[in-house]
Design an enzyme around this catalytic site. Structure first.
Site, PDB file in Angstrom:
ATOM      1  N   GLY A  69     -63.596 -77.134  16.941  1.00 53.64           N
ATOM      2  CA  GLY A  69     -63.985 -78.488  17.293  1.00 53.64           C
ATOM      3  C   GLY A  69     -64.755 -78.522  18.599  1.00 53.64           C
ATOM      4  N   SER A 194     -61.848 -81.230  14.411  1.00 57.74           N
ATOM      5  CA  SER A 194     -61.249 -79.903  14.416  1.00 57.74           C
ATOM      6  C   SER A 194     -60.119 -79.838  13.407  1.00 57.74           C
ATOM      7  CB  SER A 194     -60.728 -79.578  15.821  1.00 57.74           C
ATOM      8  OG  SER A 194     -60.307 -78.246  15.907  1.00 57.74           O
ATOM      9  N   CYS A 322     -48.124 -80.536  37.346  1.00 53.63           N
ATOM     10  CA  CYS A 322     -47.149 -79.451  37.512  1.00 53.63           C
ATOM     11  C   CYS A 322     -47.120 -78.510  36.317  1.00 53.63           C
ATOM     12  CB  CYS A 322     -45.753 -80.036  37.724  1.00 53.63           C
ATOM     13  SG  CYS A 322     -45.649 -81.191  39.088  1.00 53.63           S
TER      14      CYS A 322
END
Length: 497
Positions: A69, A194, A322
């Protein structure tokens, strides 16, 4: 194990698995050859193209298969821009587009083109009118996803497509997330998708370029896929991708499953804020994908949260800084101006059982609670509002006296750690600490200044630029602004409640 990350890659559809096995025996030969094996492979490839084109809503000769994709997006952007070079070199795209569009835009700019980013609202949705206003005589291409990969918000593609057509500008739609649920409406010019998003095998993308759209393929070309995607076609994978997409669209299966998953997601959207204190559910509550919900948990480390959920048997993803290799917050969450710390994206695959969702809702509160406890979040602050803690509990925080009737401060001015902040407020030194520690330390001391007083947070974590203002919105405090500091930046918050 409950797999809740279909937005990244959906489990292989049973139809795709059977089609892949069958075509490995029948579709291995070169489809460009005229002998029997080649003709058989060509028949399989043509049938797959017809099935995919029907699902997309285009003609078979308008669609080509690509190795991914991302490759489809890159080929679509570069080909459309090259074909309209004499018209203009300006590329417009929304601030929440997939990274493949952003990377393509960067290449275009490096080559001398220009680009413009279209802002979104707090739900992640672009206003069609703003897209229309941004269209100019030098606009070569507009890129707009049909639905966002991270938060599920659907974009007004049909309205934008009409505006683009009126202005004579092609529109490229990234339909990777929405195509499994139905065709993209509107007079779009190019479309990319995709296969692994709908249960096809990885390594298959598709690019549709509607007739009448000027297009000049870039890079080395050959005779395959209309010169728009070079290289030997992976026919078994292509056949499996098309077969699974057609299976999803067969009869009423897609509509029924979409409605069922939407109900499960509605339950998550409703129950998570009730079960977990200090949670922000992000994304448009109405104009959204049926299977996807994203929420952010205040005072939670995203990586720790995902690890704990994985240990509890749930596979989810996150846009939290994080958990990223770049250590910067998701550009999508940043553009929306919402909390990024403790971010969780739940995207349910076809067939997800209601019992799995109920178990997730049972597990999540304890997981969040345990992560917060490890980070030292006071129980009162993690529960029902701002905590009341002494300055010492925040680590490197100092407090200078502020008169009860303090005047409105001027521009924020941050002193070094350990000194008084603006108008004698607190200064919290969070340098060298990653999310969500700077926000936790801010929350611990905000009650130590009188209403009208300020807390200045020193931080060199990029996430602080996003999460401190988001905390202020959630807590009813005023975000005054930021300015450069000796290291990182100084973020100033005025207590309002």
């Amino acid at each position: 194990m409950s797999y809740f990350d279909a937005a990244s890659a959906a489990p292989l559809h049973p139809v795709a698995r059977e089609a892949l096995r069958a075509s490995l025996d029948e579709g291995w030969a070169d489809p460009a050859r005229l002998y029997r094996e080649g003709r058989r492979a060509r028949l399989l490839l043509d049938a797959a193209r017809e099935a995919a084109a029907e699902a997309v809503g285009c003609r078979p000769d308008e669609l080509v298969f690509t190795p991914s994709g991302t490759q489809a997006v890159h080929a679509g952007v570069s080909g459309a821009l090259a074909a309209r070079r004499r018209v203009g070199r300006r590329l417009l795209y929304s601030a929440v587009e997939h990274s493949s569009v952003l990377h393509a835009a960067g290449v275009h700019e490096a080559a001398g083109g220009t680009r413009g980013e279209l802002a979104v609202d707090r739900t992640g949705r672009v206003a069609a009118g703003e897209v229309g206003a941004a269209l100019g005589p030098d606009t070569a291409l507009v890129c707009l996803q049909s639905a966002n990969h991270e938060v599920g918000t659907e974009q007004p593609v049909e309205e934008v497509a009409a505006l683009c057509r009126e202005a004579g500008v092609p529109l490229l739609v990234d339909a990777a997330q929405s195509l499994p649920w139905g065709p993209v409406p509107g007079a779009w010019s190019l479309l990319a998708a995709s296969a692994h998003k709908w249960g096809g095998p990885p390594g298959v993308g598709l690019l549709a370029v509607r007739k009448g759209t000027r297009f000049a393929p870039q890079g080395p070309q050959d005779e395959r896929e209309s010169g728009r995607s070079a290289g030997f076609e992976n026919i078994p994978a292509v056949v499996a991708a098309a077969a699974s997409l057609r299976a999803l669209r067969a009869g009423t299966e897609t509509g029924d499953e979409a409605a069922r998953l939407r109900r499960l997601v509605d339950r998550i959207r409703e129950r998570v804020p009730q079960l977990v204190p200090d949670v922000e559910v992000v994304g448009d509550p109405v104009h959204r994908l049926p299977h996807l919900v994203t929420f952010s948990c205040l005072y939670v480390d995203g990586e720790a949260l995902l690890h704990e959920l994985d240990r509890a048997g749930f596979s989810v993803s996150s846009g939290s800084s994080c958990t990223s290799s770049t250590l910067t917050p998701s550009h999508v969450l940043r553009a929306m101006g919402v909390l990024s710390e403790g971010n969780v994206r739940v995207s349910l695959p076809y067939g997800t059982a209601e019992a799995e969702v109920e178990r997730f809702l049972e597990v999540l509160p304890q997981v969040v609670r345990s992560v917060r406890e490890r980070l030292g979040v006071p129980a009162a602050e993690a529960g029902a509002g701002a905590g009341r803690a002494t300055a010492g509990e925040a680590g490197h925080a100092t407090r200078a006296p502020v008169p009860p009737e303090a005047p409105e401060p001027a521009e924020p001015a941050a002193g070094p750690a350990g000194s008084g902040g603006e108008s004698g407020g607190l200064v919290v030194d969070s340098l060298g600490k990653r999310c969500p520690i700077p926000v936790i330390e801010l929350a611990k001391v905000i009650g130590e200044v009188p209403v009208g007083g300020t807390v200045t947070v020193l931080s060199d974590d990029e996430a602080a630029r996003q999460d401190i203002p988001a905390w202020c919105t959630m807590r009813g405090q005023e975000y005054v602004g930021e300015r450069a500091a000796e290291r990182g930046a100084a973020y100033v918050v005025r207590r309002r409640a």
